[in-house]
Design a protein around this motif. Structure first.
Motif, short mmCIF file in Angstrom:
data_model
loop_
_atom_site.label_atom_id
_atom_site.label_comp_id
_atom_site.label_asym_id
_atom_site.label_seq_id
_atom_site.Cartn_x
_atom_site.Cartn_y
_atom_site.Cartn_z
N LEU A 25 59.87 15.21 -18.61
CA LEU A 25 60.58 15.42 -17.35
C LEU A 25 59.75 16.33 -16.46
N SER A 26 59.93 16.20 -15.17
CA SER A 26 59.17 17.03 -14.23
C SER A 26 59.42 18.51 -14.45
N ASP A 27 60.64 18.86 -14.89
CA ASP A 27 60.92 20.29 -15.05
C ASP A 27 60.34 20.88 -16.33
N ALA A 28 59.54 20.10 -17.07
CA ALA A 28 58.73 20.66 -18.14
C ALA A 28 57.47 21.32 -17.58
N ALA A 29 57.35 21.35 -16.26
CA ALA A 29 56.15 21.87 -15.60
C ALA A 29 55.72 23.25 -16.09
N PRO A 30 56.62 24.22 -16.28
CA PRO A 30 56.14 25.54 -16.74
C PRO A 30 55.47 25.49 -18.11
N ILE A 32 53.82 22.91 -19.37
CA ILE A 32 52.50 22.28 -19.19
C ILE A 32 51.53 23.29 -18.59
N ALA A 33 51.99 24.02 -17.57
CA ALA A 33 51.13 25.02 -16.93
C ALA A 33 50.76 26.13 -17.91
N TRP A 244 53.90 30.86 -11.51
CA TRP A 244 52.76 30.07 -11.03
C TRP A 244 53.23 28.71 -10.50
N VAL A 245 54.08 28.03 -11.27
CA VAL A 245 54.53 26.70 -10.87
C VAL A 245 55.35 26.75 -9.59
N GLU A 253 49.32 20.38 -7.75
CA GLU A 253 48.42 20.52 -8.89
C GLU A 253 49.15 20.25 -10.21
N ILE A 254 50.33 20.84 -10.37
CA ILE A 254 51.06 20.63 -11.61
C ILE A 254 51.53 19.19 -11.72
N ALA A 255 51.81 18.55 -10.58
CA ALA A 255 52.21 17.13 -10.61
C ALA A 255 51.09 16.27 -11.19
N ARG A 256 49.86 16.61 -10.91
CA ARG A 256 48.73 15.84 -11.47
C ARG A 256 48.64 16.02 -12.98
N TRP A 257 48.91 17.21 -13.46
CA TRP A 257 48.91 17.43 -14.91
C TRP A 257 50.08 16.72 -15.56
N LEU A 258 51.23 16.74 -14.90
CA LEU A 258 52.40 16.05 -15.45
C LEU A 258 52.19 14.54 -15.54
N ALA A 259 51.39 14.00 -14.64
CA ALA A 259 51.17 12.56 -14.60
C ALA A 259 50.35 12.06 -15.79
#
Length: 374
Positions: A25-30, A32-33, A244-245, A253-259
């Motif tokens: 999910l997108s909200d896993a962003a923290p 991943i970062a 940071w996110v 930037e985080i969207a690219r890592w999530l992809a």
């Protein structure tokens, strides 16, 4: 009661390598970062991220000790604590990872029927059968947002529809196969449904409860008892990642890592627009409140009152039996349960070390049906 914490100080960690679960999910962003930028190293931790296929898998692996902590639905933690529909265990919420950012999508056919009918109940009648709505876990946030929204539209979620559990990445396929009429989940799956032309986002969860808590950093309570310094360092790590996110300049930037395949494996364009708050779907002339990860620390404090709200919803929808002894006793009992789960003292220690402001314990929120919650 919460685990008694040591005085705020730099202390040796009991464990330095942690396996941390997440769902695509997108909200896993923290998370991943935190891994990509290795924020944990500053606090003596090495994080190993473990993608899970479903929230049930997150629950099972937390309970089995295969995961030390996880990105988890707020309501998943409370459901396990209360033993609703599965194993019971003493659980802990270390911090809130994000607020807002979820949605409800209807099939294209049902969305058009809603436009013509002007209300959901009439639109559902055009199907000629009970509508099937999906959520992601029986006691999870998505189930509670869906039920609350349906009830506010005059649709009883236990009598007027069929509610099913489907992992988020499979929901769009089910919509496309016409085995599903709508779903509540996180992004980017609503954006994916619109891009495929099989669904339309009709409501944002921030319209149901503006600033609602969503995912949390969860673990078993015995993890906190056995590894208190490690748990505090993990909160510090994730506070740094959330800060940071949350910066607008970092959302792309985080969207690219999530992809990437090992994260969400979804095209960047379908993640970035809603994660950055540029749009919320074609039905939204103005984007709804975007997902928030830090906001000066106001996002992350695990308020006890927010935990109580989930317990009340479980009673409302007969997932949890009402206790005898009067409403006052129930309220006191619910507060005690939530205070044991939500590790506010541990969070305060970590936030103090990280120089993150701590918001107040009390707040009043107004939900979409006009009800107030304190």
């Amino acid at each position: 009661m919460e685990t008694e914490m040591l005085p705020v100080a730099e202390t040796a960690l009991e464990k330095t390598h942690l396996r941390v679960g997440f769902v695509a999910l997108s909200d896993a962003a923290p998370l991943i970062a935190a891994k990509v930028l290795e924020f944990g190293h500053r606090h003596g931790l090495t994080l190993e991220l473990c993608r899970q296929p479903s929230w049930a898998a997150v629950r099972d692996k937390l309970l089995a000790g295969e995961l030390d902590a996880a990105h988890a639905l707020y309501g998943l933690v409370y459901g396990v604590q209360l033993g609703i529909g599965g194993p019971q265990a003493d659980m802990a919420v270390l911090m809130v990872l994000n607020r807002n950012g979820q949605a409800i999508t209807l099939s294209t056919r049902l969305a058009r029927a809603l436009d013509e009918a002007g209300n959901l109940k009439t639109a559902l009648a055009t199907l000629g059968r009970p509508a099937v709505f999906a959520q992601t876990f029986p006691t999870g946030t998505h189930a509670m947002w869906l039920y609350y929204w349906l009830a506010a539209q005059g649709v009883h979620p236990l009598e007027d529809i069929e509610s099913v559990v489907i992992p988020p990445p499979r929901m769009v396929d089910a919509l496309e196969r016409d085995t599903l009429d709508g779903f509540c989940a996180g992004e980017p799956w609503h954006a994916v449904a619109e891009a495929r032309g099989v669904g339309e986002t009709v409501a944002a969860t921030s319209e149901i409860w503006p600033g609602h808590p969503e995912k949390v950093l969860a673990c078993r309570r015995d993890f906190v008892a056995q590894y208190p310094n490690t748990a505090r360092a993990l909160i510090q790590t994730m506070l740094e990642a959330c800060r940071w996110v949350d910066a607008p300049s970092h959302r792309e930037e985080i969207a690219r890592w999530l992809a990437k395949p090992e994260a969400l494996d979804v095209p960047f364009e379908l993640i970035a627009a809603r994660l950055a708050g540029r749009e919320g779907g074609k039905r939204f002339p103005q984007p709804p409140l975007t997902v928030s990860f830090f906001d000066g620390g106001t996002v992350n404090y695990p308020r006890v009152s927010e935990g109580r709200w989930f317990i009340e919803q479980y009673r409302r929808w007969h997932l949890l039996r009402t206790r005898s002894g009067g409403e006052g006793n129930e309220t006191a009992s619910d507060a005690a349960i939530a205070a044991a789960i939500n590790q506010t003292a541990l969070y305060r220690d970590a936030a103090t070390l990280s120089e993150v402001p701590i918001p107040g314990d009390t707040q009043t929120v107004f939900l979409c049906d006009g009800a107030a919650w304190r």
